[in-house]
Design an enzyme around this catalytic site. Sequence first.
Site, mmCIF file in Angstrom:
data_model
loop_
_atom_site.group_PDB
_atom_site.id
_atom_site.type_symbol
_atom_site.label_atom_id
_atom_site.label_comp_id
_atom_site.label_asym_id
_atom_site.label_seq_id
_atom_site.Cartn_x
_atom_site.Cartn_y
_atom_site.Cartn_z
ATOM 1 C CB SER A 229 -0.960 -0.045 1.194
ATOM 2 O OG SER A 229 -2.015 0.864 1.032
ATOM 3 C CD GLU A 346 -5.083 -4.476 -3.953
ATOM 4 O OE1 GLU A 346 -5.343 -3.964 -2.847
ATOM 5 O OE2 GLU A 346 -3.975 -4.965 -4.241
ATOM 6 C CG HIS A 470 -5.555 -2.791 0.408
ATOM 7 N ND1 HIS A 470 -4.702 -2.658 -0.659
ATOM 8 C CD2 HIS A 470 -5.129 -1.895 1.334
ATOM 9 C CE1 HIS A 470 -3.807 -1.716 -0.401
ATOM 10 N NE2 HIS A 470 -4.040 -1.240 0.809
#
Length: 611
Positions: A229, A346, A470
Amino acid sequence: MEQLKRFLFIVICIALCPSFIITEDVDPNPEVDTKNGRVRGTVHYTINSTKPVYTFYSIPYAQAPTGAGRFGKPTPAQSWTGIRNATEIAHACVENGPVVRMMLNTPLALHNRIPMPQRFDIYSEDCLELDVYTPNTTGKLPVLFWIHGGGFYLGTGHAYNGTALCTFTDLVVVSINYRTGHLGFLSSGDEHMPGNMGFFDQVMALKWVKNNIQAFGGDPDRITVAGESAGSWSVSSLLVSPISKDLFKRAILQSGSINTDKLINENPRKKFDGIVKLIGCANETLEDTIQCLRTISIDEISKVGPQFESDWPTIDGEIFPEHPRDLYLKTDFSDKDVLAGVTEDEGFMFLGMPVETGRIPENMNNSYGRFILEIIQGLTSYMREDAITIENIEKIATEYLENNASADTASEELLKETSVDIISDLAMFFPTLNTTRTIKGMGGNTYFYVFSHSPSFAALPRPAYVDSTHFDDVFFMFGVGFLDKWIDEGKGYVFSDAEQELSKQMMQYWANFAATGNPNGDGLHNWPEYDVDNQKYAVIKPNISSSQIDFQKKFNYWKEFMANIEAKRMKVEPETTPEPTQPTGSSNQLSWRYTNIFIYMAVHIFVVLMS
C-alpha cells in the site's frame, strides 16, 4: 572393551531418548555491536519450532526529529555507551490523534485484530527506529527491508513481525518507522519546508542498514526494499529517487505505485496555508508560521486529522527532482530486479462507504446513481476530481457492464461487483502494472503476481465474487498463522492446512527473490518472468499456478483514459483546490470534506480487512 561399551550406551540413549540430543545453547539475550554502540536483543520462536530468531527492537537510526528538527530532514543517530536494551518496542511515530483513539477504543474482539501497538503511550515524535529479525547473527544473508503502509497517515514498522520469515527462510528482516501525516509530508512548497520528511527517514534508515546489517548476519549488497500500500508507494518512489536508488539491489511492490494519479501534492503552498490555519499557526510571515509549527504542542498538530492531499509527497527537487512519472521514463532499471503484484479484489475495501446522496442528480437518485457515487468516493483518495466526474464514471461503468446489464436492469449484486472491479483496477491494478511494464521497458527484471485467496480467518463474511482484498497477501508473506501473536497482546491467527502450505511457499518465493532476483526454487511452481509480450504472472492461492494477463483490453482503456485526462490538464490553469476547512464546534473535529473517507479508512481497512 570398556570404551566400546560406553560408546554403545551413548548411541542407544541418543536413539531412544530424543531429549538427550545435545543442542547448541541459545543465548536468550543476544548482543550485537553496531556502529552506534552495542545492543541487546531477545529470542523468538514460531509455534512448534525450536529454531531461534534473534530479535532487536527499536534501534534508533536517527535522532529524535523534535524542536528545530521537526519538519526537517533526519540526522544520524548518536552513539551510546554501554549496552542498549533492544528487547522491547519503545516508540511508534505520532499518529493522527483521532485515528489512534478511534481504533484503540473499538470493541475488544476487533481491537485485537488491529496490526499496530495497542498502547497509546508509546506514540512519540522520538520514533525513528527500526526492528531487526535474524536467524543467524554471523551469516551473510539477504535482507528484506520492510516499509509499512497506512496511506502516509498511519502505521508502524513494529506491527510487522519477521519471526516466521526468518524461521522458514534464510532472510534477515528489517522493519522501520518513519514520520507520517503532517509531520511526515506537510510542505510549504519551498526551501523553508520542502516536505517529504517521511521519505528522507526511509533513506536514512536504508543508509543505517547498509552500514550495520552485516553485524546482524545480513548482506549489505543484497538489500531488497519491500512494502505494501503506502509502503509500495514508498518503494516505487525510492526506485527513481537519485538519493536512494543505489542503496538497494531489489524491490517488491505490493498493491500500489507512486504513479497513481493523485499521490503527488502539486499545489503544496495552497494546502499548507489551509492546514496551518486549522493548527492555529497562521502568521504574517512564513518564517513565523514554521517557527510556530516547530514549537506548538504535538497534540495541537495531531488532532487536526488527515487532510489527505495536504500530506502527499511533493516534487521537492531532491527526493523528486521532477514528477516521478517523468523520472520513470528516464531511469535505467537494468541493475534492478522488481517483483510486483496486487490482490484480486483490492476495491472491496471501499464497499459500503457512506454515500453522500445529496451529490446525486435527481434523475440518478436510485441504486445506479448510488453505485456511480460509490465508485467516485472509493476513488477519491487516488484520483483527482477532474478524472472522476459523474460523467466520466458513467462512461467507465458502461465499459465494464458492457452487454451484461443497463442502468435500469443491473442487479444490486452486479453493481457491487462492478464497483469493486473499477476501483480495484484504477486505484491499484493499473498503476502497479503500468509501473511494472515501465520498469521492464527500461531494462528491469520483473515478476508479477495476483493474490487470489480469501483468508479463512476473515472476521466478517465476504461476497462470493470477492477472492481477496487489500492486505490479504501480507498475512501470508509474513506467515502470521505461525505466530502466537501478531503484535503486543494482539490475538493470533489460525491457518488451515492449505493456508500453512500457501504461506510457506509465498515466504520462500519472497526469500528466493531477495537472494537472487528470481523467486523460483526447488519444490515451487515455476513463476514466469513478466514480459510485456507474454504478460505471464503468478496466481497466488492454494495450489499456486501461473497465468497470462487478460487485462490488456482494460489496460489499454485506462491508458487512453488517463492520457486524455492529462491532455486536458495541460490546457488549463494549475489546480486551485479549496483550502481545508474546519467545521464550527470542537477543534478536534475533522475537515468535513474528508470525514466519510477518514472514518472508513480508519475503521474499515484497519479493523475489517485486517481481521
